[in-house]
Design a protein around this motif. Structure first.
Motif, mmCIF file in Angstrom:
data_model
loop_
_atom_site.group_PDB
_atom_site.id
_atom_site.type_symbol
_atom_site.label_atom_id
_atom_site.label_comp_id
_atom_site.label_asym_id
_atom_site.label_seq_id
_atom_site.Cartn_x
_atom_site.Cartn_y
_atom_site.Cartn_z
ATOM 1 N N ASP A 213 60.465 73.322 -3.045
ATOM 2 C CA ASP A 213 61.644 73.287 -1.900
ATOM 3 C C ASP A 213 61.994 71.889 -1.711
ATOM 4 O O ASP A 213 63.116 71.407 -1.032
ATOM 5 C CB ASP A 213 61.367 74.090 -0.818
ATOM 6 N N VAL A 214 60.684 71.062 -1.401
ATOM 7 C CA VAL A 214 60.760 69.605 -1.017
ATOM 8 C C VAL A 214 61.690 68.826 -2.034
ATOM 9 O O VAL A 214 62.450 67.906 -1.799
ATOM 10 C CB VAL A 214 59.624 68.967 -0.679
ATOM 11 N N LEU A 215 61.238 68.855 -3.159
ATOM 12 C CA LEU A 215 61.507 68.245 -4.334
ATOM 13 C C LEU A 215 62.963 68.461 -4.723
ATOM 14 O O LEU A 215 63.807 67.582 -4.989
ATOM 15 C CB LEU A 215 60.999 68.561 -5.467
ATOM 16 N N ASP A 216 63.547 69.593 -4.190
ATOM 17 C CA ASP A 216 64.874 69.796 -4.339
ATOM 18 C C ASP A 216 65.707 69.079 -3.668
ATOM 19 O O ASP A 216 67.177 69.029 -3.984
ATOM 20 C CB ASP A 216 65.272 71.409 -4.436
ATOM 21 N N GLY A 237 52.156 73.926 -9.087
ATOM 22 C CA GLY A 237 52.824 74.992 -8.543
ATOM 23 C C GLY A 237 54.427 75.250 -8.605
ATOM 24 O O GLY A 237 54.826 76.301 -8.208
ATOM 25 N N SER A 238 54.897 74.011 -8.640
ATOM 26 C CA SER A 238 56.204 73.919 -8.761
ATOM 27 C C SER A 238 56.638 72.876 -9.977
ATOM 28 O O SER A 238 57.495 72.073 -9.868
ATOM 29 C CB SER A 238 56.839 73.061 -7.443
ATOM 30 N N GLU A 239 56.209 73.215 -11.133
ATOM 31 C CA GLU A 239 56.322 72.130 -12.463
ATOM 32 C C GLU A 239 57.653 72.159 -12.863
ATOM 33 O O GLU A 239 58.141 70.973 -13.237
ATOM 34 C CB GLU A 239 55.455 72.641 -13.384
ATOM 35 N N ARG A 240 58.380 72.869 -12.669
ATOM 36 C CA ARG A 240 59.870 73.058 -13.370
ATOM 37 C C ARG A 240 60.733 72.101 -12.332
ATOM 38 O O ARG A 240 61.401 71.038 -12.740
ATOM 39 C CB ARG A 240 60.638 74.203 -13.238
ATOM 40 N N GLN A 241 60.448 72.063 -11.026
ATOM 41 C CA GLN A 241 61.280 71.376 -10.001
ATOM 42 C C GLN A 241 60.666 69.947 -10.164
ATOM 43 O O GLN A 241 61.397 68.910 -10.030
ATOM 44 C CB GLN A 241 61.167 71.949 -8.620
ATOM 45 N N ALA A 242 59.408 69.617 -10.407
ATOM 46 C CA ALA A 242 58.737 68.359 -10.567
ATOM 47 C C ALA A 242 59.197 67.824 -11.832
ATOM 48 O O ALA A 242 59.746 66.441 -11.642
ATOM 49 C CB ALA A 242 57.218 68.696 -10.502
ATOM 50 N N ARG A 243 59.529 68.340 -12.953
ATOM 51 C CA ARG A 243 59.878 67.708 -14.013
ATOM 52 C C ARG A 243 61.502 67.426 -13.734
ATOM 53 O O ARG A 243 61.913 66.279 -14.157
ATOM 54 C CB ARG A 243 59.861 68.565 -15.109
#
Length: 386
Positions: A213-216, A237-243
């Motif tokens: 949520d932060v990365l978004d 735990g948020s790999e998709r958003q991290a990439r």
């Protein structure tokens, strides 16, 4: 070296010549022998060894000469905050020419910070201004008391009034800081940052909020510090958003600190293609004596995990300068740039290094700072100093 300057001997004199070293310019793939001439605090010329002459000579024989190391995440608001360390103790005395205070100060106290930290320091001190008006002056829960902690207009005014000093906004997005504030402080930080054209540095750690949520909410040029911590959630735990975030230009920073560099996480991240864009320490009064110690020690930990000397030097010079919007003046050995230099000895042999969780790794090479040159002035490293 020909494209840097003349290679024939000449007798033009400079204020300072750093001679005999291997020049590790991050714009080049490998160090090359050469001398650096300094005039009026800037690099005036680079030429072949033995061809430049100065009023002062610094012998760098056997050493790597890099652009001045930049520590993108420190805490140097001493004695007003519980974490504050003296800027020069973790700056030029450790071979680091620029430290960036990461949110120790908010808009309420910025004038005091400038008068009592920035101006007296031999080290260049820049700032990530805390989105909380209080910074850390009243303790470590600066965003837990409700909407009054954040005054966007005051933060924006400070950035506009001090554009050379304040390079962006810091916001700590972990449960131990936020109370019930949720994502609101980050949204405020992004609004202000976008109005003034500066990046945001986001501290991440214990969830909530969830890292994804932060990365978004982050965009190109923003920085995620503590990206390689070992706490639940995190990158994997948020790999998709991290990439997706990295692909759109969000930058991952080490931010070692007392609890935020986990060797196991970093090894997994490197194997998965999550390479840190910058390497910083989160050095403060409680981490100098361990586990962090110094920026050089933090670089050595990444060397032990498989990064190359060229990569770690880029992370603490060129890349850090780019994050700060100072790539013209800092981060390279280009003639015309500020004469900030770090002299490093490259040592061979086993060295045992410890992460923030007490785990160890052994490296077979490490970098030891010998001296710093800050705007043309020489500062020997104080070995053994905290």
């Amino acid at each position: 070296m020909a494209e840097h300057g003349a290679t024939a001997p000449h007798r033009q004199r400079f204020d300072l010549v750093v001679s005999g070293g291997l020049l590790a310019d991050p714009l080049r793939e490998a160090p090359e022998p050469g001398d650096i001439a300094v005039r009026d605090g800037r690099i005036a010329e680079i030429a072949a060894p033995g061809t430049l002459f100065g009023d002062e000579q610094l012998d760098a024989s056997g050493l790597l000469v890099t652009p001045g190391l930049i520590d993108l995440h420190t805490h140097v608001y001493a004695p007003r905050t519980y974490l504050g360390a003296p800027a020069d103790t973790i700056g030029v005395r450790q071979g680091v020419t620029t430290v960036v205070d990461a949110g120790s100060c908010g808009s309420d106290d910025f004038s005091d910070f400038t008068d009592n930290v920035v101006r007296p320091a031999a080290t260049r001190v820049l700032s990530w201004l805390n989105i909380s008006r209080h910074g850390l002056v009243h303790g470590p829960r600066e965003l837990s008391h409700g909407p009054g902690d954040v005054v966007e207009a005051a933060t924006e005014k400070a950035l506009r009034d001090h554009p050379d000093q304040i390079r962006g906004i810091k916001v700590r997005m972990s449960s131990s800081v936020l109370g019930d504030s949720g994502l609101a402080p980050l949204r405020s930080a992004k609004r202000v940052a976008e109005r003034v054209g500066r990046p945001v540095m986001v501290h991440v750690g214990n969830e909530p909020p969830v890292l994804g949520d932060v990365l978004d909410l982050l965009g190109a040029g923003d920085v995620v510090t503590h990206a390689f911590h070992g706490k639940p959630g995190g990158l994997f735990g948020s790999e998709r958003q991290a990439r997706a975030a990295v692909a759109r230009g969000v930058r991952l920073d080490i931010g070692h600190g007392s609890a935020s560099l986990c060797f196991a996480t970093a090894e997994r991240a490197l194997a998965a293609g999550f390479t840190p864009y910058t390497i910083s320490t989160d050095l403060h009064a409680r981490s100098i004596d361990g586990p962090v110690h110094s920026l050089a020690t933090t670089l050595n930990k990444l060397l032990a995990l498989g990064m190359t000397p060229h990569q770690v030097i880029r992370c603490a010079t060129l890349h850090a300068a780019e994050v700060l919007g100072l790539g013209v003046d800092l981060g390279t050995l280009r003639p015309g740039s500020v004469a900030d230099l770090t002299l490093l000895r490259r040592e061979q042999g086993p060295v045992t290094l410890t992460d923030a969780e007490g785990a160890t790794r052994t490296g077979d090479t490490h970098l030891e700072p010998v001296a710093a040159v800050r705007a043309g002035r020489i500062h020997p490293v104080k070995t053994g100093s905290a």
